[in-house]
Design a protein around this motif. Structure first.
Motif, mmCIF file in Angstrom:
data_model
loop_
_atom_site.group_PDB
_atom_site.id
_atom_site.type_symbol
_atom_site.label_atom_id
_atom_site.label_comp_id
_atom_site.label_asym_id
_atom_site.label_seq_id
_atom_site.Cartn_x
_atom_site.Cartn_y
_atom_site.Cartn_z
ATOM 1 N N ARG A 15 0.873 -1.236 -0.024
ATOM 2 C CA ARG A 15 0.014 0.112 -0.094
ATOM 3 C C ARG A 15 0.745 1.167 -0.142
ATOM 4 N NH1 ARG A 15 -3.018 -2.843 3.916
ATOM 5 N NH2 ARG A 15 -2.041 -1.578 5.657
ATOM 6 N N ARG A 16 2.043 1.134 0.578
ATOM 7 C CA ARG A 16 3.062 2.351 0.723
ATOM 8 C C ARG A 16 3.906 2.331 -0.224
ATOM 9 N NH1 ARG A 16 3.829 2.780 6.956
ATOM 10 N NH2 ARG A 16 5.398 4.293 6.323
ATOM 11 N N GLN A 17 3.980 1.572 -1.378
ATOM 12 C CA GLN A 17 5.068 1.520 -2.300
ATOM 13 C C GLN A 17 5.173 2.560 -3.265
ATOM 14 O OE1 GLN A 17 4.947 -2.269 -4.490
ATOM 15 N NE2 GLN A 17 6.293 -3.106 -2.972
ATOM 16 N N LYS A 18 4.133 3.423 -3.462
ATOM 17 C CA LYS A 18 4.149 4.535 -4.339
ATOM 18 C C LYS A 18 5.335 5.499 -4.052
ATOM 19 C CE LYS A 18 0.836 7.197 -6.687
ATOM 20 N NZ LYS A 18 -0.659 8.033 -6.949
ATOM 21 N N PRO A 19 5.335 5.974 -2.771
ATOM 22 C CA PRO A 19 6.557 7.011 -2.704
ATOM 23 C C PRO A 19 7.838 6.097 -2.688
ATOM 24 C CG PRO A 19 5.082 6.639 -0.880
ATOM 25 C CD PRO A 19 4.595 5.666 -1.772
ATOM 26 N N THR A 20 8.004 5.048 -2.469
ATOM 27 C CA THR A 20 9.014 4.088 -2.573
ATOM 28 C C THR A 20 9.554 4.331 -4.390
ATOM 29 O OG1 THR A 20 8.756 2.720 -1.225
ATOM 30 C CG2 THR A 20 10.485 2.085 -2.176
ATOM 31 N N LYS A 21 8.838 4.026 -5.068
ATOM 32 C CA LYS A 21 8.917 3.981 -6.623
ATOM 33 C C LYS A 21 9.620 5.366 -7.169
ATOM 34 C CE LYS A 21 5.853 0.164 -7.657
ATOM 35 N NZ LYS A 21 5.336 -0.557 -8.643
ATOM 36 N N GLN A 22 9.416 6.289 -6.328
ATOM 37 C CA GLN A 22 9.885 7.838 -6.464
ATOM 38 C C GLN A 22 11.345 8.210 -6.289
ATOM 39 O OE1 GLN A 22 6.958 10.229 -5.058
ATOM 40 N NE2 GLN A 22 5.293 9.662 -6.402
ATOM 41 N N LEU A 23 12.044 7.166 -5.382
ATOM 42 C CA LEU A 23 12.931 7.549 -4.865
ATOM 43 C C LEU A 23 14.035 7.152 -5.703
ATOM 44 C CD1 LEU A 23 12.578 5.650 -1.463
ATOM 45 C CD2 LEU A 23 12.546 8.127 -1.712
ATOM 46 N N LYS A 24 15.261 7.880 -5.818
ATOM 47 C CA LYS A 24 16.581 7.550 -6.699
ATOM 48 C C LYS A 24 17.578 7.038 -5.928
ATOM 49 C CE LYS A 24 14.522 9.762 -10.013
ATOM 50 N NZ LYS A 24 13.438 8.907 -10.710
ATOM 51 N N ALA A 25 18.135 5.874 -6.237
ATOM 52 C CA ALA A 25 18.972 5.242 -5.472
ATOM 53 C C ALA A 25 20.018 4.496 -6.424
ATOM 54 C CB ALA A 25 18.558 4.076 -4.681
ATOM 55 N N ALA A 26 21.408 4.468 -5.926
ATOM 56 C CA ALA A 26 22.320 3.868 -6.691
ATOM 57 C C ALA A 26 22.269 2.440 -7.141
ATOM 58 C CB ALA A 26 23.870 3.834 -5.989
ATOM 59 N N GLY A 27 21.334 1.661 -6.604
ATOM 60 C CA GLY A 27 21.133 0.148 -6.951
ATOM 61 C C GLY A 27 19.625 -0.016 -6.752
ATOM 62 N N ARG A 28 19.247 -1.199 -6.725
ATOM 63 C CA ARG A 28 17.898 -1.773 -6.917
ATOM 64 C C ARG A 28 17.540 -1.620 -5.296
ATOM 65 N NH1 ARG A 28 16.117 -8.109 -7.228
ATOM 66 N NH2 ARG A 28 14.101 -7.710 -6.894
ATOM 67 N N LEU A 29 16.247 -1.097 -4.919
ATOM 68 C CA LEU A 29 15.744 -1.045 -3.817
ATOM 69 C C LEU A 29 14.719 -2.232 -3.453
ATOM 70 C CD1 LEU A 29 14.708 2.664 -3.157
ATOM 71 C CD2 LEU A 29 16.557 1.586 -2.415
ATOM 72 N N TRP A 30 15.079 -3.287 -2.774
ATOM 73 C CA TRP A 30 14.302 -4.324 -2.095
ATOM 74 C C TRP A 30 14.600 -4.714 -1.011
ATOM 75 C CZ3 TRP A 30 15.965 -9.721 -3.324
ATOM 76 C CH2 TRP A 30 17.371 -9.908 -3.528
ATOM 77 N N LYS A 31 13.942 -5.860 -0.258
ATOM 78 C CA LYS A 31 14.272 -6.074 0.968
ATOM 79 C C LYS A 31 15.603 -6.517 1.451
ATOM 80 C CE LYS A 31 11.443 -10.287 0.629
ATOM 81 N NZ LYS A 31 10.216 -10.791 0.904
ATOM 82 N N HIS A 32 16.408 -6.880 0.321
ATOM 83 C CA HIS A 32 17.765 -7.536 0.591
ATOM 84 C C HIS A 32 18.786 -6.372 0.014
ATOM 85 C CE1 HIS A 32 16.373 -11.235 2.083
ATOM 86 N NE2 HIS A 32 15.605 -11.325 1.071
ATOM 87 N N SER A 33 18.362 -5.226 -0.034
ATOM 88 C CA SER A 33 19.346 -4.040 -0.558
ATOM 89 C C SER A 33 20.757 -4.177 0.383
ATOM 90 C CB SER A 33 18.645 -2.657 -0.595
ATOM 91 O OG SER A 33 17.955 -2.893 -1.597
ATOM 92 N N ARG A 34 21.827 -3.678 -0.367
ATOM 93 C CA ARG A 34 22.925 -3.418 0.462
ATOM 94 C C ARG A 34 23.083 -2.059 0.639
ATOM 95 N NH1 ARG A 34 25.988 -6.596 -4.108
ATOM 96 N NH2 ARG A 34 24.647 -5.176 -5.187
ATOM 97 N N LEU A 35 23.925 -1.707 1.532
ATOM 98 C CA LEU A 35 23.982 -0.336 1.872
ATOM 99 C C LEU A 35 24.652 0.702 0.555
ATOM 100 C CD1 LEU A 35 24.270 1.828 4.080
ATOM 101 C CD2 LEU A 35 26.773 1.304 4.535
#
Length: 66
Positions: A15-35
């Motif tokens: 339900r709260r993924q919409k804001p997550t999709k707007q984030l800009k990160a160096a790698g893939r954002l998922w539950k096993h993301s590295r630092l």
């Protein structure tokens, strides 16, 4: 809290993924993301002040998954 970033496949996180999709990160954002994957989400100088919590599941359950 309301402004926490939830990266998971639970109903609440979905339900709260919409804001997550707007984030800009160096790698893939998922539950096993590295630092290094989340580089760009937060200022580097703030990292030392963050509290990190790691949970390890039951070793027997993990063995069954393998």
């Amino acid at each position: 809290m309301r402004d926490d970033i939830l990266i998971d496949d639970t109903p609440k996180a979905k339900r709260r993924q919409k804001p997550t999709k707007q984030l800009k990160a160096a790698g893939r954002l998922w539950k096993h993301s590295r630092l290094r994957d989340i580089d760009g989400l937060f200022p580097q100088q703030d990292f030392p002040s963050y509290f990190v919590l790691t949970m390890v599941r039951n070793p027997w359950d993990r063995l069954v998954s393998y």
